[in-house]
Design an enzyme around this catalytic site. Structure first.
Site, mmCIF file in Angstrom:
data_model
loop_
_atom_site.group_PDB
_atom_site.id
_atom_site.type_symbol
_atom_site.label_atom_id
_atom_site.label_comp_id
_atom_site.label_asym_id
_atom_site.label_seq_id
_atom_site.Cartn_x
_atom_site.Cartn_y
_atom_site.Cartn_z
ATOM 1 N N CYS A 7 38.863 80.400 19.245
ATOM 2 C CA CYS A 7 40.147 79.842 18.678
ATOM 3 C C CYS A 7 40.916 81.017 17.982
ATOM 4 O O CYS A 7 40.439 81.324 16.933
ATOM 5 C CB CYS A 7 39.933 78.537 17.941
ATOM 6 S SG CYS A 7 41.419 77.900 17.021
ATOM 7 N N CYS A 10 41.364 79.829 14.305
ATOM 8 C CA CYS A 10 40.199 80.001 13.396
ATOM 9 C C CYS A 10 40.097 81.400 12.924
ATOM 10 O O CYS A 10 39.447 81.452 11.854
ATOM 11 C CB CYS A 10 38.939 79.224 14.198
ATOM 12 S SG CYS A 10 38.833 77.645 14.120
ATOM 13 N N ASP A 33 54.510 82.523 12.392
ATOM 14 C CA ASP A 33 54.506 82.425 13.980
ATOM 15 C C ASP A 33 54.831 83.488 14.524
ATOM 16 O O ASP A 33 55.794 84.288 14.160
ATOM 17 C CB ASP A 33 55.398 81.167 14.712
ATOM 18 C CG ASP A 33 55.062 80.664 15.838
ATOM 19 O OD1 ASP A 33 54.769 79.777 16.259
ATOM 20 O OD2 ASP A 33 55.144 81.779 16.833
ATOM 21 N N GLY A 96 53.654 70.141 24.779
ATOM 22 C CA GLY A 96 53.941 71.590 24.778
ATOM 23 C C GLY A 96 52.836 72.467 24.047
ATOM 24 O O GLY A 96 53.275 73.573 23.333
ATOM 25 N N HIS A 101 44.322 74.109 18.340
ATOM 26 C CA HIS A 101 43.977 74.109 16.857
ATOM 27 C C HIS A 101 45.267 73.504 16.354
ATOM 28 O O HIS A 101 46.262 74.124 16.211
ATOM 29 C CB HIS A 101 43.654 75.446 16.347
ATOM 30 C CG HIS A 101 43.063 75.234 15.005
ATOM 31 N ND1 HIS A 101 41.866 76.053 14.320
ATOM 32 C CD2 HIS A 101 43.703 74.533 13.819
ATOM 33 C CE1 HIS A 101 41.838 75.737 13.357
ATOM 34 N NE2 HIS A 101 42.805 74.899 12.722
ATOM 35 N N HIS A 103 48.651 72.075 14.618
ATOM 36 C CA HIS A 103 49.356 72.865 13.491
ATOM 37 C C HIS A 103 50.828 72.166 13.508
ATOM 38 O O HIS A 103 51.189 71.515 14.452
ATOM 39 C CB HIS A 103 49.295 74.128 14.101
ATOM 40 C CG HIS A 103 49.802 74.440 15.302
ATOM 41 N ND1 HIS A 103 48.785 74.437 16.664
ATOM 42 C CD2 HIS A 103 51.082 74.770 15.930
ATOM 43 C CE1 HIS A 103 49.391 74.606 17.573
ATOM 44 N NE2 HIS A 103 50.672 74.620 17.348
HETATM 45 P P1 AMP Z 1 52.212 75.217 20.217
HETATM 46 O O1 AMP Z 1 52.829 75.515 21.547
HETATM 47 O O2 AMP Z 1 52.722 74.080 19.477
HETATM 48 O O3 AMP Z 1 50.593 74.894 20.603
HETATM 49 O O4 AMP Z 1 52.701 76.369 19.395
HETATM 50 C C1 AMP Z 1 51.454 77.559 19.376
HETATM 51 C C2 AMP Z 1 52.433 78.574 18.572
HETATM 52 O O5 AMP Z 1 51.434 79.574 18.016
HETATM 53 C C3 AMP Z 1 53.597 79.208 19.207
HETATM 54 O O6 AMP Z 1 54.488 79.022 18.449
HETATM 55 C C4 AMP Z 1 52.988 80.748 19.185
HETATM 56 O O7 AMP Z 1 53.983 81.510 19.073
HETATM 57 C C5 AMP Z 1 52.154 80.617 17.976
HETATM 58 N N1 AMP Z 1 50.980 81.784 17.930
HETATM 59 C C6 AMP Z 1 50.069 81.890 18.891
HETATM 60 N N2 AMP Z 1 49.324 82.802 18.672
HETATM 61 C C7 AMP Z 1 49.724 83.420 17.383
HETATM 62 C C8 AMP Z 1 49.154 84.346 16.436
HETATM 63 N N3 AMP Z 1 48.119 85.040 16.754
HETATM 64 N N4 AMP Z 1 49.565 84.417 15.354
HETATM 65 C C9 AMP Z 1 50.727 83.412 14.890
HETATM 66 N N5 AMP Z 1 51.160 82.551 15.931
HETATM 67 C C10 AMP Z 1 50.797 82.466 16.895
HETATM 68 ZN ZN ZN Z 2 40.445 76.701 15.605
#
Ligand code: AMP
Ligand code: ZN
Length: 146
Positions: A7, A10, A33, A96, A101, A103
């Site tokens: 993950c 994580c 993000d 979406g 994990h 958030h």
């Molecule tokens: P969701 O679509 O609500 O699951 O949002 C996932 C979010 O995680 C998206 O806005 C991505 O841009 C962000 N994301 C994915 N990988 C990373 C990362 N390594 N560091 C920071 N944000 C990330």
């Molecule tokens: Zn996780």
């Protein structure tokens, strides 16, 4: 599961992947993000792996919003363009969610930023009180089971 090595969140929390951190306590961590809707777009993430809201307990879930609120107020005072803030959770792929994990997104907003929710055709027609009551009863029935 405390931590899932597959993950990305994580791994960020364990300092095994890079992130731009803004907040950390014993329950949640917040970082930028990587693909911001607007500059300042933050994620508040439980330190313990939880793939969905159903795996987040009351204490952690409420703390995500406590910290999200604090960060929303900080964004407004940060000098970044922030005339409003959206707090939202995508729970499930159909909503979406792309990182499994759980958030909380904290998104600074300004007029004309191009972001928004897409509403289905007929959205503004509303619903009858009878339909609303019937739906409310279904939700209440589940709440009463617990
Ligand atoms: P969701 O679509 O609500 O699951 O949002 C996932 C979010 O995680 C998206 O806005 C991505 O841009 C962000 N994301 C994915 N990988 C990373 C990362 N390594 N560091 C920071 N944000 C990330
Ligand atoms: Zn996780």
């Amino acid at each position: 599961m405390m931590s899932d090595p597959s993950c990305i969140f994580c791994r960020i929390i364990a300092d095994q992947a890079e992130a731009s951190f803004v907040y950390r306590d014993e329950t949640v961590t917040a970082f930028m993000d990587i693909n911001p809707i607007n500059p300042g777009h933050l994620l508040v993430v439980p330190n313990r792996h939880a793939s969905s809201l159903g795996e987040v307990n009351d204490e952690v879930g409420s703390h995500m919003f406590v910290v999200g609120r604090k960060l929303a107020l900080a964004l407004r005072r940060s000098g970044l363009r922030c005339d409003g803030v959206n707090l939202f959770v995508a729970d499930g792929a159909a909503a979406g969610q792309t990182v499994f994990h759980s958030h909380l997104h904290v998104v600074p907003r300004h007029a004309g930023d191009g972001f928004g929710f897409h509403f289905p055709p007929g959205y503004a027609r509303g619903a009858s009180r009878a339909d609303l009551d019937a739906v409310a009863n279904r939700v209440c029935a589940v709440l009463e089971e617990n």
